[in-house]
Scaffold this motif. Structure first.
Motif, PDB file in Angstrom:
ATOM      1  N   ARG A  90       0.840  -1.198   0.000  1.00 33.61           N
ATOM      2  CA  ARG A  90       0.000   0.000   0.000  1.00 33.61           C
ATOM      3  C   ARG A  90       0.874   1.247   0.000  1.00 33.61           C
ATOM      4  O   ARG A  90       1.866   1.330   0.729  1.00 33.61           O
ATOM      5  N   GLY A  91       0.492   2.223  -0.821  1.00 32.31           N
ATOM      6  CA  GLY A  91       1.303   3.424  -0.969  1.00 32.31           C
ATOM      7  C   GLY A  91       0.457   4.680  -0.972  1.00 32.31           C
ATOM      8  O   GLY A  91      -0.712   4.680  -0.589  1.00 32.31           O
ATOM      9  N   TRP A  92       1.072   5.760  -1.453  1.00 32.67           N
ATOM     10  CA  TRP A  92       0.388   7.053  -1.441  1.00 32.67           C
ATOM     11  C   TRP A  92      -0.874   7.046  -2.297  1.00 32.67           C
ATOM     12  O   TRP A  92      -1.857   7.715  -1.956  1.00 32.67           O
ATOM     13  N   SER A  93      -0.863   6.312  -3.402  1.00 27.79           N
ATOM     14  CA  SER A  93      -2.049   6.275  -4.268  1.00 27.79           C
ATOM     15  C   SER A  93      -3.229   5.609  -3.581  1.00 27.79           C
ATOM     16  O   SER A  93      -4.390   5.897  -3.905  1.00 27.79           O
ATOM     17  N   ASP A  94      -2.976   4.702  -2.633  1.00 29.54           N
ATOM     18  CA  ASP A  94      -4.060   4.077  -1.875  1.00 29.54           C
ATOM     19  C   ASP A  94      -4.535   4.975  -0.745  1.00 29.54           C
ATOM     20  O   ASP A  94      -5.697   4.914  -0.340  1.00 29.54           O
ATOM     21  N   LEU A  95      -3.639   5.807  -0.224  1.00 30.93           N
ATOM     22  CA  LEU A  95      -3.983   6.649   0.923  1.00 30.93           C
ATOM     23  C   LEU A  95      -4.928   7.778   0.553  1.00 30.93           C
ATOM     24  O   LEU A  95      -5.879   8.066   1.290  1.00 30.93           O
ATOM     25  N   LEU A  96      -4.693   8.422  -0.564  1.00 34.44           N
ATOM     26  CA  LEU A  96      -5.435   9.639  -0.893  1.00 34.44           C
ATOM     27  C   LEU A  96      -6.941   9.432  -0.998  1.00 34.44           C
ATOM     28  O   LEU A  96      -7.715  10.199  -0.402  1.00 34.44           O
ATOM     29  N   PRO A  97      -7.442   8.409  -1.732  1.00 36.47           N
ATOM     30  CA  PRO A  97      -8.911   8.234  -1.786  1.00 36.47           C
ATOM     31  C   PRO A  97      -9.526   7.938  -0.423  1.00 36.47           C
ATOM     32  O   PRO A  97     -10.602   8.476  -0.088  1.00 36.47           O
ATOM     33  N   ALA A  98      -8.863   7.099   0.372  1.00 33.52           N
ATOM     34  CA  ALA A  98      -9.412   6.753   1.690  1.00 33.52           C
ATOM     35  C   ALA A  98      -9.421   7.964   2.609  1.00 33.52           C
ATOM     36  O   ALA A  98     -10.408   8.210   3.328  1.00 33.52           O
ATOM     37  N   ALA A  99      -8.330   8.745   2.600  1.00 38.92           N
ATOM     38  CA  ALA A  99      -8.262   9.927   3.457  1.00 38.92           C
ATOM     39  C   ALA A  99      -9.292  10.971   3.033  1.00 38.92           C
ATOM     40  O   ALA A  99      -9.942  11.605   3.888  1.00 38.92           O
ATOM     41  N   ALA A 100      -9.471  11.149   1.735  1.00 32.15           N
ATOM     42  CA  ALA A 100     -10.452  12.120   1.255  1.00 32.15           C
ATOM     43  C   ALA A 100     -11.867  11.712   1.655  1.00 32.15           C
ATOM     44  O   ALA A 100     -12.681  12.552   2.084  1.00 32.15           O
ATOM     45  N   THR A 101     -12.177  10.428   1.537  1.00 36.09           N
ATOM     46  CA  THR A 101     -13.503   9.942   1.945  1.00 36.09           C
ATOM     47  C   THR A 101     -13.727  10.162   3.432  1.00 36.09           C
ATOM     48  O   THR A 101     -14.813  10.588   3.860  1.00 36.09           O
ATOM     49  N   LEU A 102     -12.709   9.891   4.239  1.00 36.01           N
ATOM     50  CA  LEU A 102     -12.822  10.076   5.683  1.00 36.01           C
ATOM     51  C   LEU A 102     -13.051  11.540   6.027  1.00 36.01           C
ATOM     52  O   LEU A 102     -13.907  11.870   6.864  1.00 36.01           O
ATOM     53  N   VAL A 103     -12.315  12.444   5.390  1.00 39.72           N
ATOM     54  CA  VAL A 103     -12.447  13.871   5.675  1.00 39.72           C
ATOM     55  C   VAL A 103     -13.837  14.384   5.307  1.00 39.72           C
ATOM     56  O   VAL A 103     -14.399  15.253   5.992  1.00 39.72           O
TER      57      VAL A 103
END
Length: 345
Positions: free
Chosen positions: A205-218
């Motif tokens: 898992r890398g930065w490309s996986d983090l961004l969609p999940a973090a955006a959804t959480l925010v």
């Protein structure tokens, strides 16, 4: 309006006010510090050890060696942040489901939403030949469809009681039977990849996986927070809460939709990691004495990040993080059941 408890703090400013619990605030601070310690540990330990000085310099953009930058910024930091975000998503969703249904067993992996996401991902990846990224989209669709089926089957009885859990268990069993059948019909290599994902894994898992999940959480957590007054009114009963001006039907739909999307993005990012959504809200309630989404989210992040460290370094070879959460979560849940049984006796 619900009565204030002796432990409550109320912060007011013109047209808005915030009520918080001193105990919950202390628990949130403690969990935040523990999470920071685990994150630092995750960035430093491994086959290539990063010293504290090198870690600070690397995070400030001046790595003393190229390997420091590669391991800290390229591999360990995004993986740790993905674990934190996925843990928060699962724990908040679990707390919402348990509060919404007044059922301590109503977590996404028990009532079938995670299983629906698994069916969607496996269908895209193995049946239609899509990539892992496309399978993530299938997981989101599968979770949403399963939530819709649960809503239809429990429309008469409502989102509460034993019927919801039994319906979810039955749907989960059907979904996993579909997954098992598909796994037997494909090549061994593809089935192995899918099985690793189905356990729940943060490998690669890398930065490309983090961004969609973090955006959804925010986006979703503030929406959930706006329904807090309605949630506090739910224990009073539908009639009294409605008489007080609370739109319970609207609040339930908002909470269910947000919780489903949180589970969907978590499963799409790391696979159906079990027991975090079920156990984290219980631990938060034991610590705070009440339901706290902030403490539950931080607890979920701590659980998943600690489990990932164990999965990486506690065994001769790394194992999927889901195998650790199943072991730890199952043990905690058995202890919780024993504790409740002893209390009733």
């Amino acid at each position: 309006m619900t009565a204030l408890l002796p432990d409550d703090l109320v912060l007011t400013r013109r047209r808005w006010s915030v009520r918080a619990s001193r105990r919950a605030l202390l628990c949130a601070v403690a969990m935040g510090l523990l999470l920071m310690a685990l994150c630092v540990t995750a960035l430093m330990v491994g086959e290539y050890v990063v010293t504290p000085e090198a870690l600070v310099r690397t995070l400030l953009g001046d790595p003393p060696a190229r390997l420091d930058g590669f391991f800290v910024l390229g591999r360990r930091l995004p993986r740790a942040l993905v674990a934190i975000v996925v843990g928060i998503c699962l724990a908040v969703a679990g707390a919402v489901f348990q509060t919404l249904t007044h059922n301590p067993l109503a977590s996404p992996d028990v009532i079938g939403i995670s299983s629906g996401a698994s069916v969607g991902a496996v269908t895209v990846f193995l049946v239609w030949g899509g990539s892992i990224d496309q399978a993530a989209l299938g997981a989101i669709v599968g979770a949403v469809v399963m939530a819709g089926v649960i809503m239809l089957l429990t429309a008469r009885s409502g989102l509460h009681g034993v019927q919801l859990v039994l319906t979810g268990v039955a749907l989960s069993a059907i979904a996993m039977a579909v997954v098992d059948y598909v796994l037997t019909q494909v090549f061994v290599a593809s089935a192995t990849t899918a099985q690793t994902w189905l356990v729940g894994s943060l490998q690669g898992r890398g930065w490309s996986d983090l961004l969609p999940a973090a955006a959804t959480l925010v986006v979703l957590v503030p929406i959930i927070a706006t329904t807090a007054p309605a949630v506090r009114m739910m224990p009073l009963g539908d009639q009294l809460a409605t008489a007080l001006g609370v739109r319970l039907t609207r609040a339930r739909w908002v909470l269910l939709s947000c919780a489903t999307l949180l589970v969907a993005i978590a499963v799409a990012t790391a696979g159906p990691v079990s027991f975090v959504a079920l156990v984290a809200p219980h631990i938060a309630r034991l610590l705070c004495g009440r339901t706290s989404l902030i403490v539950a989210g931080l607890t979920g992040a701590v659980l998943l990040l600690a489990s990932d460290l164990l999965a990486l370094y506690a065994f001769p070879a790394p194992i999927p993080v889901g195998a650790v959460t199943i072991t730890l979560g199952g043990g905690f849940f058995l202890w919780l059941l024993f504790r409740e049984g002893a209390r009733r006796d």
